[in-house]
Design a protein around this motif. Structure first.
Motif, short mmCIF file in Angstrom:
data_model
loop_
_atom_site.label_atom_id
_atom_site.label_comp_id
_atom_site.label_asym_id
_atom_site.label_seq_id
_atom_site.Cartn_x
_atom_site.Cartn_y
_atom_site.Cartn_z
N ILE A 1 0.84 -1.20 0.00
CA ILE A 1 0.00 0.00 0.00
C ILE A 1 0.87 1.25 0.00
CG2 ILE A 1 -1.70 1.31 1.32
CD1 ILE A 1 -2.88 -1.31 2.25
N GLN A 2 1.98 1.23 0.76
CA GLN A 2 2.90 2.37 0.74
C GLN A 2 3.44 2.61 -0.66
OE1 GLN A 2 5.77 1.12 3.68
NE2 GLN A 2 4.79 2.32 5.33
N GLU A 3 3.75 1.52 -1.36
CA GLU A 3 4.24 1.65 -2.73
C GLU A 3 3.16 2.23 -3.64
OE1 GLU A 3 6.95 1.50 -5.80
OE2 GLU A 3 7.34 0.98 -3.70
N GLN A 4 1.93 1.79 -3.42
CA GLN A 4 0.81 2.28 -4.23
C GLN A 4 0.53 3.76 -3.97
OE1 GLN A 4 -2.85 0.20 -3.53
NE2 GLN A 4 -4.03 1.45 -4.96
N LEU A 5 0.56 4.15 -2.69
CA LEU A 5 0.27 5.54 -2.33
C LEU A 5 1.47 6.46 -2.57
CD1 LEU A 5 -1.67 5.04 1.05
CD2 LEU A 5 -2.61 5.33 -1.25
N GLY A 6 2.65 5.89 -2.65
CA GLY A 6 3.86 6.69 -2.85
C GLY A 6 4.42 7.30 -1.58
N THR A 7 3.96 6.82 -0.40
CA THR A 7 4.42 7.41 0.86
C THR A 7 5.78 6.87 1.31
OG1 THR A 7 3.16 5.72 2.07
CG2 THR A 7 2.07 7.82 1.65
N ASN A 8 6.33 5.90 0.58
CA ASN A 8 7.64 5.36 0.94
C ASN A 8 8.77 6.07 0.21
OD1 ASN A 8 6.89 4.38 -1.57
ND2 ASN A 8 7.81 2.35 -1.26
N ARG A 9 8.45 7.03 -0.63
CA ARG A 9 9.48 7.77 -1.36
C ARG A 9 10.04 8.91 -0.50
NH1 ARG A 9 6.56 9.69 -6.64
NH2 ARG A 9 4.91 10.04 -5.11
N PRO A 10 11.23 9.43 -0.82
CA PRO A 10 11.79 10.57 -0.06
C PRO A 10 10.84 11.77 -0.10
CG PRO A 10 13.45 9.58 -1.46
CD PRO A 10 12.15 8.92 -1.83
N ILE A 11 10.88 12.57 0.94
CA ILE A 11 9.92 13.66 1.08
C ILE A 11 10.02 14.68 -0.05
CG2 ILE A 11 11.51 14.89 2.65
CD1 ILE A 11 9.01 16.05 4.01
N LEU A 12 11.25 15.00 -0.48
CA LEU A 12 11.39 15.98 -1.54
C LEU A 12 10.84 15.46 -2.87
CD1 LEU A 12 14.93 17.50 -0.81
CD2 LEU A 12 12.66 18.42 -0.25
N GLN A 13 10.99 14.16 -3.08
CA GLN A 13 10.42 13.56 -4.29
C GLN A 13 8.89 13.59 -4.24
OE1 GLN A 13 11.97 9.68 -5.12
NE2 GLN A 13 10.64 9.34 -6.89
N GLN A 14 8.33 13.32 -3.06
CA GLN A 14 6.88 13.41 -2.91
C GLN A 14 6.39 14.84 -3.12
OE1 GLN A 14 5.03 11.39 0.46
NE2 GLN A 14 6.92 10.27 0.84
#
Length: 308
Positions: free
Chosen positions: A49-62
């Protein structure tokens, strides 16, 4: 040139607001993926789910991805309902705007009428009564006044509904709860501004020439007393929008405020970010309209702004 500078400044305010909210939400405890997955979910499910939501990426990338989507008008998708955030917020914004505008109308009518009457009846018993009423209203929390209105008009007299979005009748009590409190500040400002205007030489000259008092008060004194009122009213309208959060919960109404509270409890980050962006944009738009209204009310401001 002046309005272009104001527009650039306004866009900077919006960017600063959404940036601040983005980083605050990122650093808050709790993982949205865990809320979406449920209490008994496995770590593999949470990571997926983190991969799907994108919450596991670095903050600046998000953050860069978030700004890129905003430029295309995409506010993201709700973590909880999996629906477009923009569609959900626009749907909930309608009842919130209706309530805020109705409350603003109540505040404006009551503030100008009572403030003008207080200034005209200066140092009288009526003047003192209006000032005390305005002070009480300005000091009273909206949820307290709302509760009193529910007990009186809904429970005791059974004249008006106290919950839901069932038409104009269901908006009267919440609009009064918001608008009357805002009117307390407007009453005092209108009174003070109009007292200053009534002591201006041109007003005294009109009285000496025998002009009608009603014509002096409405056509000359009141109009020239509105500039500071417009300034404060722009701020109050933004305050009314934020005040709908408490009122919508108290009166069990659907709206943007209630949606934000639910999103905070569920840590539905895209909904919170979208709501903040929408409210900040409305607040900035209100202030721009206030700046434009200065030129209609007082032409002297046109000369001042040409040098800015």
């Amino acid at each position: 040139m002046y309005m272009l500078n104001r527009l650039i400044h306004s866009l900077g305010v919006i960017l600063g607001t959404i940036t601040l909210v983005f980083f605050i939400l990122f650093w808050l405890p709790g993982d949205p993926a865990e809320i979406v997955a449920g209490e008994n979910a496995s770590q593999e499910t949470i990571h997926a789910i983190q991969e799907q939501l994108g919450t596991n990426r670095p903050i600046l990338q998000q953050y860069a991805s978030y700004l890129g989507k905003l430029l295309t008008g995409d506010l993201g998708t709700s973590f909880i309902t999996n629906t477009p955030v923009l569609d959900r917020l626009l749907e909930q914004m309608v009842p919130t705007l209706e309530l805020a505008l109705l409350a603003a109308l109540v505040a404006l009518l009551a503030g100008i009428a009572l403030g003008s009457l207080s200034a005209i009846c200066h140092k009288s018993l009526l003047d003192s009564g209006i000032q005390w009423t305005a002070l009480v209203l300005a000091s009273m929390p909206s949820f307290w006044l709302g509760t009193l209105l529910i007990l009186l008009f809904s429970v005791r007299l059974q004249w008006l509904p106290s919950v839901g979005n069932t038409g104009l009748s269901s908006q009267i009590l919440p609009a009064l709860a918001l608008g009357l409190i805002a009117s307390g500040t407007l009453v005092r400002l209108v009174r003070s501004s109009m007292l200053d205007t009534l002591n201006e030489p041109y007003v005294l000259t009109l009285k000496a020439k025998g002009s009608g008092l009603l014509n002096i008060y409405l056509k000359h004194a009141l109009k020239n007393s509105l500039l500071p009122v417009v300034t404060l009213f722009g701020v109050l309208l933004g305050t009314l929008l934020s005040g709908t959060v408490v009122i919508e919960i108290l009166f069990a109404r659907q709206g943007l405020g209630r949606t934000v509270i639910e999103a905070v409890g569920q840590k539905d980050i895209p909904v919170i970010q979208g709501a903040v962006l929408l409210i900040a944009s409305l607040y900035v738009l209100i202030n721009l309209l206030v700046d434009l209204s200065y030129r209609c009310i007082d032409p002297r401001t046109q000369q001042d702004t040409q040098h800015l």
